[in-house]
Scaffold this active site. Sequence first.
Site, PDB file in Angstrom:
ATOM      1  CD1 TRP A   2      -2.714   1.736   0.848  1.00 54.74           C
ATOM      2  CD2 TRP A   2      -1.323   2.185   2.533  1.00 54.74           C
ATOM      3  NE1 TRP A   2      -3.082   2.942   1.404  1.00 54.74           N
ATOM      4  CE2 TRP A   2      -2.247   3.240   2.443  1.00 54.74           C
ATOM      5  CE3 TRP A   2      -0.347   2.247   3.527  1.00 54.74           C
ATOM      6  CZ2 TRP A   2      -2.230   4.342   3.301  1.00 54.74           C
ATOM      7  CZ3 TRP A   2      -0.329   3.343   4.381  1.00 54.74           C
ATOM      8  CH2 TRP A   2      -1.261   4.367   4.261  1.00 54.74           C
ATOM      9  CD  GLU A  12      -4.701   5.868  -0.410  1.00 55.20           C
ATOM     10  OE1 GLU A  12      -4.756   6.845   0.354  1.00 55.20           O
ATOM     11  OE2 GLU A  12      -4.547   4.701  -0.021  1.00 55.20           O
ATOM     12  CB  SER A  99       0.522   0.071  12.387  1.00 54.01           C
ATOM     13  OG  SER A  99       0.619   1.234  11.600  1.00 54.01           O
ATOM     14  CE1 TYR A 100       3.232   2.854   6.888  1.00 47.71           C
ATOM     15  CE2 TYR A 100       1.222   2.486   8.137  1.00 47.71           C
ATOM     16  CZ  TYR A 100       2.044   3.321   7.395  1.00 47.71           C
ATOM     17  OH  TYR A 100       1.676   4.634   7.188  1.00 47.71           O
ATOM     18  CE1 TYR A 101       8.939  -2.221  13.003  1.00 48.83           C
ATOM     19  CE2 TYR A 101       7.119  -3.660  12.394  1.00 48.83           C
ATOM     20  CZ  TYR A 101       7.930  -3.086  13.358  1.00 48.83           C
ATOM     21  OH  TYR A 101       7.718  -3.374  14.682  1.00 48.83           O
ATOM     22  CG  HIS A 102       7.883   2.985   4.194  1.00 48.76           C
ATOM     23  ND1 HIS A 102       8.730   2.644   3.169  1.00 48.76           N
ATOM     24  CD2 HIS A 102       7.652   4.321   4.086  1.00 48.76           C
ATOM     25  CE1 HIS A 102       8.984   3.729   2.458  1.00 48.76           C
ATOM     26  NE2 HIS A 102       8.346   4.752   2.987  1.00 48.76           N
ATOM     27  CG  LEU A 103      10.403   7.079   9.436  1.00 44.72           C
ATOM     28  CD1 LEU A 103      10.557   6.456  10.819  1.00 44.72           C
ATOM     29  CD2 LEU A 103      11.488   8.092   9.182  1.00 44.72           C
ATOM     30  CG  HIS A 104       4.265   5.759   9.051  1.00 45.49           C
ATOM     31  ND1 HIS A 104       4.869   4.527   9.251  1.00 45.49           N
ATOM     32  CD2 HIS A 104       3.236   5.807   9.919  1.00 45.49           C
ATOM     33  CE1 HIS A 104       4.224   3.863  10.190  1.00 45.49           C
ATOM     34  NE2 HIS A 104       3.220   4.618  10.624  1.00 45.49           N
ATOM     35  CB  VAL A 105       5.932  11.720  10.422  1.00 42.96           C
ATOM     36  CG1 VAL A 105       5.649  12.751  11.515  1.00 42.96           C
ATOM     37  CG2 VAL A 105       7.411  11.330  10.417  1.00 42.96           C
TER      38      VAL A 105
END
Length: 164
Positions: A2, A12, A99-105
């Site tokens: 996603w 998106e 909750s998922y392992y791709h850096l997000h803020v």
Amino acid sequence: QWVYNILEKKAEADRIIHENPDPCNGFVLLPDLKWNQNQLDDLYLIALIHRRDIKSLRDLTAEHLPLMRNILQEGQEAIMKRFGVPASRLRIYLHYQPSYYHLHVHFTAVGYEAPGSSVERAHLLADVIDNVATDSTYYQNRALTFALRADEPLFKKFQEAGRV
């Protein structure tokens, strides 16, 4: 997948509020699926970085300060421009564990108690920047407390290992 579909504009793309296309220090900012965008009281946006080699808070070092500063500054500016919400009315944080392992803020309205915005899970981006600026390996060396729900797979792993 996603996340990658969003970054590659396969999904998106029409929801993106802001993008810094730099492959090293860039990101996209878009409304979280939990936010219907009808009111600002529960404002909730996510910044997804373009890099694929930073999985979580644990990976951040001084090398990533330009990225983190871009997210903070440009994210605040984009939200002000698009929604009229000043930086002083935003809570900007990272989850640990994510909750998922791709850096997000996460960018949320200060008054909105978003899931995972509590002290056991949320780390304010401004604090993360300061910590890494002070000690490049801060998040590789520091013990981080985090809460888990009983139905989470990681909790079950801790149980199996006799750690809970």
